[in-house]
Motif scaffolding. Structure first.
Motif, mmCIF file in Angstrom:
data_model
loop_
_atom_site.group_PDB
_atom_site.id
_atom_site.type_symbol
_atom_site.label_atom_id
_atom_site.label_comp_id
_atom_site.label_asym_id
_atom_site.label_seq_id
_atom_site.Cartn_x
_atom_site.Cartn_y
_atom_site.Cartn_z
ATOM 1 N N THR A 1 0.286 23.310 49.124
ATOM 2 C CA THR A 1 0.219 24.754 49.304
ATOM 3 C C THR A 1 0.973 25.461 48.180
ATOM 4 O OG1 THR A 1 2.260 24.845 50.600
ATOM 5 C CG2 THR A 1 0.193 24.461 51.810
ATOM 6 N N ILE A 2 0.833 26.793 48.132
ATOM 7 C CA ILE A 2 1.599 27.543 47.132
ATOM 8 C C ILE A 2 3.098 27.382 47.387
ATOM 9 C CG2 ILE A 2 -0.227 29.217 46.684
ATOM 10 C CD1 ILE A 2 1.420 31.248 48.368
ATOM 11 N N PHE A 3 3.485 27.221 48.639
ATOM 12 C CA PHE A 3 4.905 27.077 48.958
ATOM 13 C C PHE A 3 5.441 25.734 48.468
ATOM 14 C CE2 PHE A 3 2.935 29.888 52.052
ATOM 15 C CZ PHE A 3 3.725 31.017 51.943
ATOM 16 N N ALA A 4 4.641 24.685 48.660
ATOM 17 C CA ALA A 4 5.045 23.372 48.163
ATOM 18 C C ALA A 4 5.142 23.383 46.638
ATOM 19 C CB ALA A 4 4.044 22.313 48.627
ATOM 20 N N THR A 5 4.194 24.037 45.996
ATOM 21 C CA THR A 5 4.204 24.117 44.535
ATOM 22 C C THR A 5 5.409 24.899 44.031
ATOM 23 O OG1 THR A 5 1.788 23.994 44.456
ATOM 24 C CG2 THR A 5 2.906 24.877 42.516
ATOM 25 N N LEU A 6 5.702 26.033 44.673
ATOM 26 C CA LEU A 6 6.844 26.847 44.266
ATOM 27 C C LEU A 6 8.163 26.119 44.498
ATOM 28 C CD1 LEU A 6 5.666 30.319 45.592
ATOM 29 C CD2 LEU A 6 6.104 29.741 43.196
ATOM 30 N N ALA A 7 8.254 25.399 45.604
ATOM 31 C CA ALA A 7 9.480 24.639 45.880
ATOM 32 C C ALA A 7 9.718 23.615 44.775
ATOM 33 C CB ALA A 7 9.387 23.957 47.238
ATOM 34 N N ALA A 8 8.666 22.929 44.362
ATOM 35 C CA ALA A 8 8.799 21.935 43.298
ATOM 36 C C ALA A 8 9.168 22.589 41.973
ATOM 37 C CB ALA A 8 7.495 21.146 43.163
ATOM 38 N N GLN A 9 8.574 23.732 41.675
ATOM 39 C CA GLN A 9 8.837 24.419 40.411
ATOM 40 C C GLN A 9 10.280 24.905 40.316
ATOM 41 O OE1 GLN A 9 5.889 27.544 40.308
ATOM 42 N NE2 GLN A 9 4.298 26.197 39.487
ATOM 43 N N HIS A 10 10.834 25.362 41.424
ATOM 44 C CA HIS A 10 12.158 25.984 41.412
ATOM 45 C C HIS A 10 13.282 25.071 41.890
ATOM 46 C CE1 HIS A 10 10.876 30.057 40.365
ATOM 47 N NE2 HIS A 10 9.861 29.916 41.200
ATOM 48 N N GLY A 11 12.946 23.855 42.272
ATOM 49 C CA GLY A 11 13.975 22.977 42.796
ATOM 50 C C GLY A 11 14.477 23.426 44.160
ATOM 51 N N ALA A 12 13.617 24.100 44.916
ATOM 52 C CA ALA A 12 13.943 24.481 46.290
ATOM 53 C C ALA A 12 13.605 23.322 47.213
ATOM 54 C CB ALA A 12 13.174 25.734 46.689
ATOM 55 N N VAL A 13 14.127 23.386 48.431
ATOM 56 C CA VAL A 13 13.879 22.329 49.415
ATOM 57 C C VAL A 13 12.744 22.779 50.327
ATOM 58 C CG1 VAL A 13 14.854 20.925 51.253
ATOM 59 C CG2 VAL A 13 16.313 21.679 49.347
ATOM 60 N N LEU A 14 11.668 22.010 50.358
ATOM 61 C CA LEU A 14 10.516 22.348 51.191
ATOM 62 C C LEU A 14 10.745 21.854 52.613
ATOM 63 C CD1 LEU A 14 7.634 23.606 51.078
ATOM 64 C CD2 LEU A 14 6.771 21.251 50.817
ATOM 65 N N MET A 15 10.569 22.754 53.576
ATOM 66 C CA MET A 15 10.678 22.405 54.989
ATOM 67 C C MET A 15 9.283 22.404 55.615
ATOM 68 S SD MET A 15 13.921 24.648 56.361
ATOM 69 C CE MET A 15 12.877 26.096 56.535
ATOM 70 N N PRO A 16 9.109 21.727 56.744
ATOM 71 C CA PRO A 16 7.844 21.841 57.477
ATOM 72 C C PRO A 16 7.636 23.276 57.937
ATOM 73 C CG PRO A 16 9.159 19.995 58.287
ATOM 74 C CD PRO A 16 10.054 20.791 57.381
ATOM 75 N N PRO A 17 6.411 23.638 58.332
ATOM 76 C CA PRO A 17 6.181 24.979 58.882
ATOM 77 C C PRO A 17 7.170 25.286 59.995
ATOM 78 C CG PRO A 17 4.096 23.856 58.535
ATOM 79 C CD PRO A 17 5.165 22.844 58.265
ATOM 80 N N VAL B 1 15.240 25.282 65.487
ATOM 81 C CA VAL B 1 16.567 24.958 64.964
ATOM 82 C C VAL B 1 16.711 23.456 64.740
ATOM 83 C CG1 VAL B 1 19.034 24.920 65.526
ATOM 84 C CG2 VAL B 1 17.691 26.991 65.916
ATOM 85 N N ARG B 2 16.249 22.673 65.679
ATOM 86 C CA ARG B 2 16.325 21.214 65.533
ATOM 87 C C ARG B 2 15.563 20.752 64.290
ATOM 88 N NH1 ARG B 2 13.366 18.098 70.144
ATOM 89 N NH2 ARG B 2 11.587 18.594 68.792
ATOM 90 N N ASN B 3 14.390 21.329 64.069
ATOM 91 C CA ASN B 3 13.593 20.955 62.898
ATOM 92 C C ASN B 3 14.283 21.361 61.598
ATOM 93 O OD1 ASN B 3 11.613 19.992 64.642
ATOM 94 N ND2 ASN B 3 10.349 21.836 64.495
ATOM 95 N N ILE B 4 14.874 22.546 61.585
ATOM 96 C CA ILE B 4 15.568 23.021 60.389
ATOM 97 C C ILE B 4 16.776 22.141 60.091
ATOM 98 C CG2 ILE B 4 17.000 24.900 59.472
ATOM 99 C CD1 ILE B 4 15.047 26.846 60.815
ATOM 100 N N LEU B 5 17.550 21.822 61.122
ATOM 101 C CA LEU B 5 18.752 21.017 60.908
ATOM 102 C C LEU B 5 18.424 19.611 60.415
ATOM 103 C CD1 LEU B 5 21.068 22.131 63.837
ATOM 104 C CD2 LEU B 5 21.560 22.276 61.384
ATOM 105 N N ALA B 6 17.266 19.092 60.790
ATOM 106 C CA ALA B 6 16.875 17.768 60.309
ATOM 107 C C ALA B 6 16.781 17.754 58.788
ATOM 108 C CB ALA B 6 15.538 17.370 60.926
ATOM 109 N N VAL B 7 16.412 18.903 58.197
ATOM 110 C CA VAL B 7 16.316 19.024 56.737
ATOM 111 C C VAL B 7 17.619 19.535 56.148
ATOM 112 C CG1 VAL B 7 15.040 20.107 54.844
ATOM 113 C CG2 VAL B 7 13.837 19.472 56.948
#
Length: 220
Positions: free
Chosen positions: A155-171, A199-205
């Motif tokens: 997705t555009i979000f996955a691509t942007l995360a890779a470009q900027h060194g951000a951490v991609l989370m699940p939806p 919250v549980r999903n976010i904390l896993a990452v």
């Protein structure tokens, strides 16, 4: 050609905004704290639509971080109906808090408002890059949008995360969407139990990064 303000200029503007009536303090956001800030940027699901504010995902995230002994302050900058363009108008206020971590979950209202996917991409690119320049570690919620040629990992979000060194989370609504017992009556927004799963999903990452930061702090 209009020049965009630099990260430094935005921080100066934010400091002025926070000092004025109607700034972050008027919104319940901390201007100063001995705790590093985790800023949550998003739409109605971040704002906590349908539940008391303390049961929103940022509210429950704060409770869980406190329980686990992490000394962070979670600031909720979710606004129901927010588009990525709307989020840009709040960028200086968010940067003025000097967040250490920013969690961004946007895009749904762009889709609902038929914002062209390239405009969404450009807005998200600016949000991520400016928070990164301000020194924040950015976590980006993934999602599939109509008009996006990629899906899931592309997705555009996955691509942007890779470009900027951000951490991609699940939806954000992974494990919640489609489960009536975890949603309020509109069938779209989580109830308190649904937000607990968010919250549980976010904390896993997120938690591995919090542990790493704690270890670095202890060694200094």
């Amino acid at each position: 050609m209009t020049r965009r303000p630099t990260a430094a200029a935005l921080l100066v503007a934010a400091a002025a905004t926070l000092a004025l009536p109607g700034g972050a303090a008027a919104q319940g956001e901390p201007v100063a704290s001995d705790r590093p800030i985790i800023l949550t940027v998003g739409e109605s699901t971040t704002a906590g639509y349908g539940v008391p504010r303390e049961l929103s995902y940022p509210g429950q995230l704060q409770t869980e971080l406190d329980r686990r002994g992490y000394r962070y302050r979670v600031v909720n900058q979710g606004v129901s109906g927010s588009t990525t363009q709307d989020a840009l108008t709040r960028l200086s206020r968010g940067m003025g808090l000097l967040p250490k971590i920013v969690i961004i979950a946007l895009g749904g209202n762009d889709s609902g408002g038929r914002v062209p996917i390239e405009r969404t991409r450009a807005n998200m690119d600016r949000l991520i890059s400016m928070y990164k320049r301000g020194g924040a570690l950015v976590f980006l919620s993934n999602r599939n949008l109509p008009g996006d040629e990629g899906k899931d990992a592309n997705t555009i979000f996955a691509t942007l995360a890779a470009q900027h060194g951000a951490v991609l989370m699940p939806p954000l609504l992974s494990g919640v969407d489609g489960h009536a017992d975890l949603l309020i009556g509109d069938g779209r927004h989580p109830n308190a139990d649904g937000y607990a799963i968010v919250v549980r999903n976010i904390l896993a990452v997120l938690e591995p990064y919090l542990k790493e930061a704690s270890a670095r702090s202890s060694s200094n």
